[in-house]
Scaffold this motif. Structure first.
Motif, PDB file in Angstrom:
ATOM      1  N   GLY A 678       0.775  -1.227   0.000  1.00  0.00           N
ATOM      2  CA  GLY A 678       0.000   0.000   0.000  1.00  0.00           C
ATOM      3  C   GLY A 678       0.810   1.282   0.000  1.00  0.00           C
ATOM      4  O   GLY A 678       0.237   2.368   0.053  1.00  0.00           O
ATOM      5  N   GLN A 679       2.129   1.158  -0.057  1.00  0.00           N
ATOM      6  CA  GLN A 679       3.003   2.314   0.013  1.00  0.00           C
ATOM      7  C   GLN A 679       3.760   2.479  -1.303  1.00  0.00           C
ATOM      8  O   GLN A 679       4.364   1.531  -1.802  1.00  0.00           O
ATOM      9  CB  GLN A 679       4.015   2.162   1.157  1.00  0.00           C
ATOM     10  N   THR A 680       3.736   3.697  -1.869  1.00  0.00           N
ATOM     11  CA  THR A 680       4.495   3.976  -3.086  1.00  0.00           C
ATOM     12  C   THR A 680       5.989   4.061  -2.766  1.00  0.00           C
ATOM     13  O   THR A 680       6.402   4.679  -1.775  1.00  0.00           O
ATOM     14  CB  THR A 680       4.051   5.299  -3.724  1.00  0.00           C
ATOM     15  N   VAL A 681       6.791   3.423  -3.615  1.00  0.00           N
ATOM     16  CA  VAL A 681       8.254   3.470  -3.490  1.00  0.00           C
ATOM     17  C   VAL A 681       8.824   3.921  -4.831  1.00  0.00           C
ATOM     18  O   VAL A 681       8.534   3.306  -5.867  1.00  0.00           O
ATOM     19  CB  VAL A 681       8.832   2.089  -3.105  1.00  0.00           C
ATOM     20  N   HIS A 682       9.599   4.986  -4.832  1.00  0.00           N
ATOM     21  CA  HIS A 682      10.249   5.464  -6.045  1.00  0.00           C
ATOM     22  C   HIS A 682      11.649   4.850  -6.129  1.00  0.00           C
ATOM     23  O   HIS A 682      12.495   5.117  -5.269  1.00  0.00           O
ATOM     24  CB  HIS A 682      10.365   6.985  -6.052  1.00  0.00           C
ATOM     25  N   LEU A 683      11.873   4.032  -7.146  1.00  0.00           N
ATOM     26  CA  LEU A 683      13.168   3.388  -7.357  1.00  0.00           C
ATOM     27  C   LEU A 683      13.794   3.963  -8.628  1.00  0.00           C
ATOM     28  O   LEU A 683      13.174   3.925  -9.700  1.00  0.00           O
ATOM     29  CB  LEU A 683      13.011   1.882  -7.483  1.00  0.00           C
ATOM     30  N   ASP A 684      15.003   4.507  -8.514  1.00  0.00           N
ATOM     31  CA  ASP A 684      15.688   5.099  -9.657  1.00  0.00           C
ATOM     32  C   ASP A 684      17.118   4.585  -9.741  1.00  0.00           C
ATOM     33  O   ASP A 684      17.823   4.492  -8.720  1.00  0.00           O
ATOM     34  CB  ASP A 684      15.704   6.626  -9.548  1.00  0.00           C
ATOM     35  N   LEU A 685      17.519   4.238 -10.962  1.00  0.00           N
ATOM     36  CA  LEU A 685      18.865   3.759 -11.243  1.00  0.00           C
ATOM     37  C   LEU A 685      19.545   4.725 -12.201  1.00  0.00           C
ATOM     38  O   LEU A 685      18.978   5.090 -13.237  1.00  0.00           O
ATOM     39  CB  LEU A 685      18.803   2.367 -11.876  1.00  0.00           C
ATOM     40  N   ALA A 686      20.744   5.166 -11.856  1.00  0.00           N
ATOM     41  CA  ALA A 686      21.529   6.034 -12.738  1.00  0.00           C
ATOM     42  C   ALA A 686      22.898   5.397 -12.932  1.00  0.00           C
ATOM     43  O   ALA A 686      23.562   5.035 -11.958  1.00  0.00           O
ATOM     44  CB  ALA A 686      21.680   7.429 -12.128  1.00  0.00           C
ATOM     45  N   ILE A 687      23.298   5.228 -14.182  1.00  0.00           N
ATOM     46  CA  ILE A 687      24.616   4.681 -14.488  1.00  0.00           C
ATOM     47  C   ILE A 687      25.401   5.774 -15.210  1.00  0.00           C
ATOM     48  O   ILE A 687      25.110   6.107 -16.364  1.00  0.00           O
ATOM     49  CB  ILE A 687      24.534   3.420 -15.365  1.00  0.00           C
ATOM     50  N   ASN A 688      26.367   6.336 -14.529  1.00  0.00           N
ATOM     51  CA  ASN A 688      27.206   7.381 -15.104  1.00  0.00           C
ATOM     52  C   ASN A 688      28.470   6.769 -15.689  1.00  0.00           C
ATOM     53  O   ASN A 688      29.048   5.842 -15.109  1.00  0.00           O
ATOM     54  CB  ASN A 688      27.573   8.417 -14.038  1.00  0.00           C
ATOM     55  N   ASN A 689      28.897   7.282 -16.853  1.00  0.00           N
ATOM     56  CA  ASN A 689      30.063   6.752 -17.562  1.00  0.00           C
ATOM     57  C   ASN A 689      29.906   5.249 -17.791  1.00  0.00           C
ATOM     58  O   ASN A 689      30.733   4.434 -17.358  1.00  0.00           O
ATOM     59  CB  ASN A 689      31.355   7.060 -16.800  1.00  0.00           C
TER      60      ASN A 689
END
Length: 723
Positions: A678-689
């Motif tokens: 019931g809880q929103t979770v924001h998952l973000d992946l960033a790959i630099n270089n």
């Protein structure tokens, strides 16, 4: 709340404002230019973004409705990107770059100017972070921000000295007056330097009383670069002379930070708001030193210098309407202490009393925003007084103790004439500065002999934006900026371990003054946003560090000097919505800066660069909610180091290079926002270089003796609560 892609939100706001401008300016004198009257179709966008109100302008309003070139970045965008410092957070903006030192330092560069020429503001009040050092980071944390506003070009009319090149206003998270609690937690891991970030922030209120609070811990190990060949004398071959001294995992590049912010607010029956805020930035870090700047021979391995930064700030602020004017009084106290060890002594050894500089700064500022008067549509008038008391306790003076005072009055007004909006301002500053031997533990002779320096400066600006159609406008600005020399520039005397040089001041320096002009075209439609700008900035009495050719204990001697300078540049940004799930973007910039006496390049100018990007936001109704992805290609042209530039000495060292080759970087991003229990979770992946490119960034201060960071995978999890 539905998550809205940044480009889509900006499109709605800009298009709404283009329509508003076209209609509001046809009724001069109404005082309605500042109103952002979004239609019902844009209600969700307005809720997602919050009020769009920018700094550096006469009246609050959207970025598109200002003559000045302004960008706004919301906290959500910054955190999804995975930025860990202010420079990283802003460097996707056209014309904005970052001077980096590992992951801990990111100093913003605006149109080729940085440091003392860019004003960093906290909620509209100028802050000082001893920015004379090229590696001295702003003492603010991106997680604790509500948003950042970037104004390009001279902003001295509102903010005085040091706003000669632009201003960055950092606004804290808003108080949620009518909600008991709302906030979010953050956890982020970065693979390159084994960095963990953990934070929580919240806000709430009962309609009359409110609060906001946040705290974050950042703990990082050593950064890692591609593991390439290194070089120490004697050379195995002449071809390797520009090889770096260190690659792979770079020792002594670790840091730890604990940063926080807490505010209490009160709303009175007359609609006034009163707030008290306390914030603190506490940092310990190491900088990797070039060999042989420490105590050991180069082949013995890396050596570092430990530094300890502590910044506290208390702000009392209010907003109250009286007599038809919205008054905004602010009283701010800032205490900043910078301690640095001698070269070769890392932070794990504790503080060795080499450099210890501390100041207390008090600022009293009163602004009044008024409506139509004397035929004008409205504007801002104000007075400001700042006093700074600095002491230097260390065994090395570097920047001395002393006193700085500034008194100012200003007015910034606007007038709409059919489809033309004019904005003009005028300001007077009286600035005094004096080195004080009694506040300096080991004063140089120049500090002992110091007298009071006074500067009286008038600055002004005139800008206009003309609505050619409901979608296309043209804007132009001309402004005079100024910057008084600092205690460091006037009286510096000592080894600056972080930059491997002996630096000395000049007590006869005059104030810098500039004449900045720019011209831009802006387009905003439901499917495309674009800006193209050309600018010219002529600076008299430009202060720079000159390589004297002398050495002290093997270190080069850099002396503060002055000359006249000129910067000419252009920047372009485009965002195009191809369809509901794909947005393409591009940005490019070039800047040429030179001394007008001999044509030599100015220091710390960014390399010409181009950015191409694509954002994907396909629809999904299942567990994979709000999916998003991005790919970004960045090209940076080659660039030569310039005489007197920090670290330029490595072009003549038996290893390394201050000049850089061209390179291309590929970055990827992905994310989604599932509901878990019931809880929103924001998952973000960033790959630099992504490709682990072997390169040196021209604004990377490790470029002289090490490579820039290799591949870095950053995973961010944010969990909102309340609301």
């Amino acid at each position: 709340m539905t998550r809205i892609r940044r480009g889509q939100a900006i499109a709605c706001v800009l298009l709404a404002n283009a329509t508003l401008l076209h209609s509001a300016w046809a009724q001069p004198g109404t005082g309605e230019v500042e109103t952002l009257d979004l239609s019902a179709a844009n209600t969700e966008t307005e809720q997602a973004l919050g009020p769009i109100s920018v700094t550096g302008v006469p009246l609050p309003g959207s970025p598109f409705s200002q003559a000045a070139n302004v960008d706004v970045l919301e906290s959500d965008t910054i955190e999804a990107k995975g930025a860990t410092n202010l420079g990283e957070a802003l460097d996707d903006l056209a014309g904005v770059n970052s001077i980096g030192t590992g992951n801990s330092v990111g100093k913003p560069v605006i149109r080729g100017l940085s440091g003392e020429r860019i004003k960093i503001l906290s909620n509209g009040v100028g802050m000082d972070h001893q920015q004379y050092g090229v590696r001295h980071m702003p003492t603010t944390d991106t997680f604790l921000l509500g948003r950042a506003e970037v104004v390009r070009g001279a902003s001295s009319v509102l903010y005085g000295s040091s706003a000669l090149g632009g201003a960055i206003n950092l606004l804290p998270q808003d108080i949620a007056w009518d909600n008991p609690i709302e906030g979010e937690t953050l956890t982020r891991y970065s693979t390159n330097n084994d960095q963990w970030d953990t934070g929580v922030k919240a806000s709430g209120g009962d309609g009359r009383f409110g609060y906001s609070a946040g705290i974050i811990r950042r703990s990082a190990g050593d950064i890692e670069t591609p593991d390439e060949s290194t070089y120490f004398p004697p050379a195995p071959s002449a071809e390797l002379q520009d090889a770096p001294a260190y690659t792979g995992k770079l020792g002594n590049t670790d840091f730890d930070q604990v940063n926080g912010d807490f505010a209490l607010g009160y709303r009175d029956d007359g609609g006034g708001e009163w707030t008290a805020r306390y914030s603190r930035f506490n940092d310990e870090h190491n900088f990797l030193l070039p060999p042989p700047a420490g105590n050991l021979p180069p082949a013995a391995g890396e050596e570092g210098v430990g530094q300890f930064i502590d910044n506290e700030q208390v702000e009392l602020a209010a907003e109250k309407e009286a007599g038809g004017i919205t008054w905004k009084p602010k009283l701010v106290w800032q205490n900043n202490r910078r301690r640095s060890n001698a070269a070769g002594t890392p932070r794990v050894a504790g503080f060795d009393n080499a450099i210890d500089i501390e100041f207390d700064q008090y600022t009293a500022r009163l602004e009044g925003q008024h409506g139509p008067v004397l035929g004008l549509d409205g504007g801002t008038v104000g007075v400001e007084y700042t006093t700074k008391d600095q002491v230097s306790r260390g065994t090395t003076q570097l920047s001395p103790g002393g006193d700085v005072d500034n008194m100012a009055v200003f007015a910034f007004e606007e007038k709409g004439i059919v489809d033309l909006l004019l904005q003009a301002g005028l300001r007077y500053d009286h600035h005094e500065i004096e080195g004080d031997a009694s506040k300096t533990a080991n004063p140089s002779q120049s500090v002992i002999d110091a007298g009071k320096q006074s500067y009286d400066v008038v600055t002004g600006s005139l800008g206009g934006i003309y609505s050619l159609t409901e979608r296309l406008s043209v804007a132009a600005n001309v402004g005079r900026g100024f910057r008084a020399p600092t205690l460091f520039e006037l009286y510096a005397s000592g080894v600056h371990g972080g930059v491997a040089a002996f630096q000395q001041g000049d007590p006869d320096l005059e104030e810098e003054t500039s004449l900045n002009t720019d011209l831009s075209l802006r387009w905003a439609s439901p499917t495309m946003r674009a800006k193209a700008t050309v600018y010219r900035n002529v600076i008299d009495n430009y202060i720079f560090l000159r390589d004297t050719g002398a050495t002290v204990n093997g270190l080069p001697v850099f002396a503060n000097d002055q000359t006249d300078a000129r910067l000419v540049g252009a920047e372009l940004s485009i965002e195009k919505d191809v369809n509901d799930w794909l947005m393409l973007s591009a940005a490019a910039e070039t800047v040429d800066g030179e001394r007008r006496d001999n044509g030599s390049d100015l220091p710390l100018l960014p390399a010409d660069n181009v950015r191409l990007g694509a954002e994907f936001t396909p629809a999904s109704d299942g567990w994979l909610r709000d999916p998003r992805g991005s790919v970004t290609l960045r090209y940076y042209a080659s660039k030569d180091g310039t005489p007197g530039e920090p670290f330029e000495q490595f072009d003549n060292a038996p290893f390394g290079s201050a000049s850089t080759d061209d390179y291309v970087l590929v970055d990827l991003g992905a994310g989604f926002s599932p509901r878990i229990a019931g809880q929103t979770v924001h998952l973000d992946l960033a790959i630099n270089n992504l490709l682990d490119e072997d390169y040196r960034g021209f604004l990377d201060t490790y470029k002289g003796y090490a490579l820039s960071p290799g591949r870095d995978v950053r995973l961010t999890a944010r969990v909102p609560f309340g609301g």
